[in-house]
Design an enzyme around this catalytic site. Structure first.
Site, PDB file in Angstrom:
ATOM      1  N   MET A  16       7.444   0.795   8.085  1.00  0.00           N
ATOM      2  CA  MET A  16       7.014  -0.012   9.207  1.00  0.00           C
ATOM      3  C   MET A  16       7.959  -1.206   9.382  1.00  0.00           C
ATOM      4  O   MET A  16       9.010  -1.274   8.766  1.00  0.00           O
ATOM      5  CB  MET A  16       5.563  -0.447   9.022  1.00  0.00           C
ATOM      6  CG  MET A  16       4.585   0.693   9.299  1.00  0.00           C
ATOM      7  SD  MET A  16       2.857   0.192   9.361  1.00  0.00           S
ATOM      8  CE  MET A  16       2.433   0.286   7.637  1.00  0.00           C
ATOM      9  N   CYS A  17       7.568  -2.148  10.225  1.00  0.00           N
ATOM     10  CA  CYS A  17       8.452  -3.264  10.573  1.00  0.00           C
ATOM     11  C   CYS A  17       8.890  -4.068   9.348  1.00  0.00           C
ATOM     12  O   CYS A  17       8.239  -4.036   8.309  1.00  0.00           O
ATOM     13  CB  CYS A  17       7.745  -4.187  11.548  1.00  0.00           C
ATOM     14  SG  CYS A  17       7.118  -3.367  13.024  1.00  0.00           S
ATOM     15  N   GLN A  18       9.989  -4.782   9.518  1.00  0.00           N
ATOM     16  CA  GLN A  18      10.513  -5.649   8.471  1.00  0.00           C
ATOM     17  C   GLN A  18      10.453  -7.097   8.936  1.00  0.00           C
ATOM     18  O   GLN A  18      10.755  -7.415  10.098  1.00  0.00           O
ATOM     19  CB  GLN A  18      11.958  -5.280   8.152  1.00  0.00           C
ATOM     20  CG  GLN A  18      12.122  -3.935   7.462  1.00  0.00           C
ATOM     21  CD  GLN A  18      11.990  -4.037   5.955  1.00  0.00           C
ATOM     22  OE1 GLN A  18      12.729  -4.762   5.303  1.00  0.00           O
ATOM     23  NE2 GLN A  18      11.045  -3.307   5.392  1.00  0.00           N
TER      24      GLN A  18
END
Length: 273
Positions: A16-18
């Site tokens: 998922m997003c960082q």
């Protein structure tokens, strides 16, 4: 706090997003960290659905977003070379779960409250999260992240309205309670700032490192936060899952353990009330 002594290459980047954030006691640049971080947007990671950076310095903030992957973005390349000085930075590379790749769905999201610009980034996925909003803050895009941000801002405004200028500790205490409610709906890692205090919450995975140079009274101090360590000369440490930390002027000033309950119909109803 668990030291992250493994080489950077051994870490598997979260699908998922960082998240990335910096907070310091004086304006500083973070070009090297941003170069490593933006590479995760399509070169060393699969986070290809947009990116954004917010540079806070004093009362002002410069926001840059782009719906294309960071690894191919001329704007991201420029920002990794141009020495923008800031006391707080938020950055995000996106792996979409809600909402198409578009400028309105790129983090950081921003809103105004009490004459200050507030920036917010989220990593994770929320399920059945649809609290009622009064209209003071409403989403522009389609992400669960922006919806959560609007609800947080609305609650902060409503519950701290009696205070002329809420202290970061008042905000942190309320934010921990609100984040615990949102966390019942899924994974809620966040970074949040008004350019002075940096509020961070680790639901599953978040790391930090401290940079201090000793020059007598005028000691430069900087803390960097990232979903996965970014390497460099300083050791990285892991947050404990459920841990919320606040940093001011490059130093940790507050820590709290949040315990979110599992997703239940009752929790959904409570948030919507």
């Amino acid at each position: 706090m668990l030291p992250c002594s493994e080489p950077l290459a051994r870490f598997i980047v979260h699908p998922m997003c960082q998240l990335f954030a910096m907070n310091s006691n004086r304006p500083m640049t973070v070009q090297a960290a941003l170069r490593t971080f933006t590479a995760r947007g399509g070169r060393t990671g699969e986070h290809v659905d947009g990116w954004g950076m917010a540079f806070h310095d004093g009362e002002g903030c410069r926001l840059f977003i782009d719906p294309q992957q960071a690894a191919d973005s001329a704007l991201a390349d420029f920002l990794c070379l141009y020495p923008i000085q800031a006391t707080t930075v938020l950055a995000h590379v996106r792996k979409a779960t809600h909402g198409v790749p578009a400028p309105v769905n790129c983090h950081p999201f921003q809103r105004e409250w009490r004459g200050r610009i507030w920036s917010f980034c989220h990593n994770g996925k929320l399920l059945d999260f649809a609290p009622a909003l009064s209209g003071d803050y409403v989403p522009v895009g389609q992400t669960d992240s922006e919806y959560a941000f609007c609800w947080l801002m609305e609650q902060l405004r409503r519950q701290l309205k009696a205070q002329a200028e809420p202290h970061w500790q008042d905000i942190a205490t309320l934010l921990a309670e609100l984040a615990s409610q949102i966390g019942r709906h899924g994974e809620f890692n966040l970074t949040f700032t008004d350019g002075q205090a940096l509020y961070t919450l680790c639901a599953t995975r978040l790391t930090w490192t401290q940079h201090t140079q000793h020059h007598g009274r005028d000691t430069p101090r900087m803390v960097q936060i990232a979903t996965e360590p970014l390497g460099g000369a300083h050791p990285w440490h892991s947050f404990v899952p459920g841990e919320m930390k606040v940093f001011v002027r490059g130093e940790e000033v507050w820590s709290h353990q949040i315990h979110s309950q599992p997703i239940t119909p009752r929790a959904v109803h409570a948030l919507a009330a």
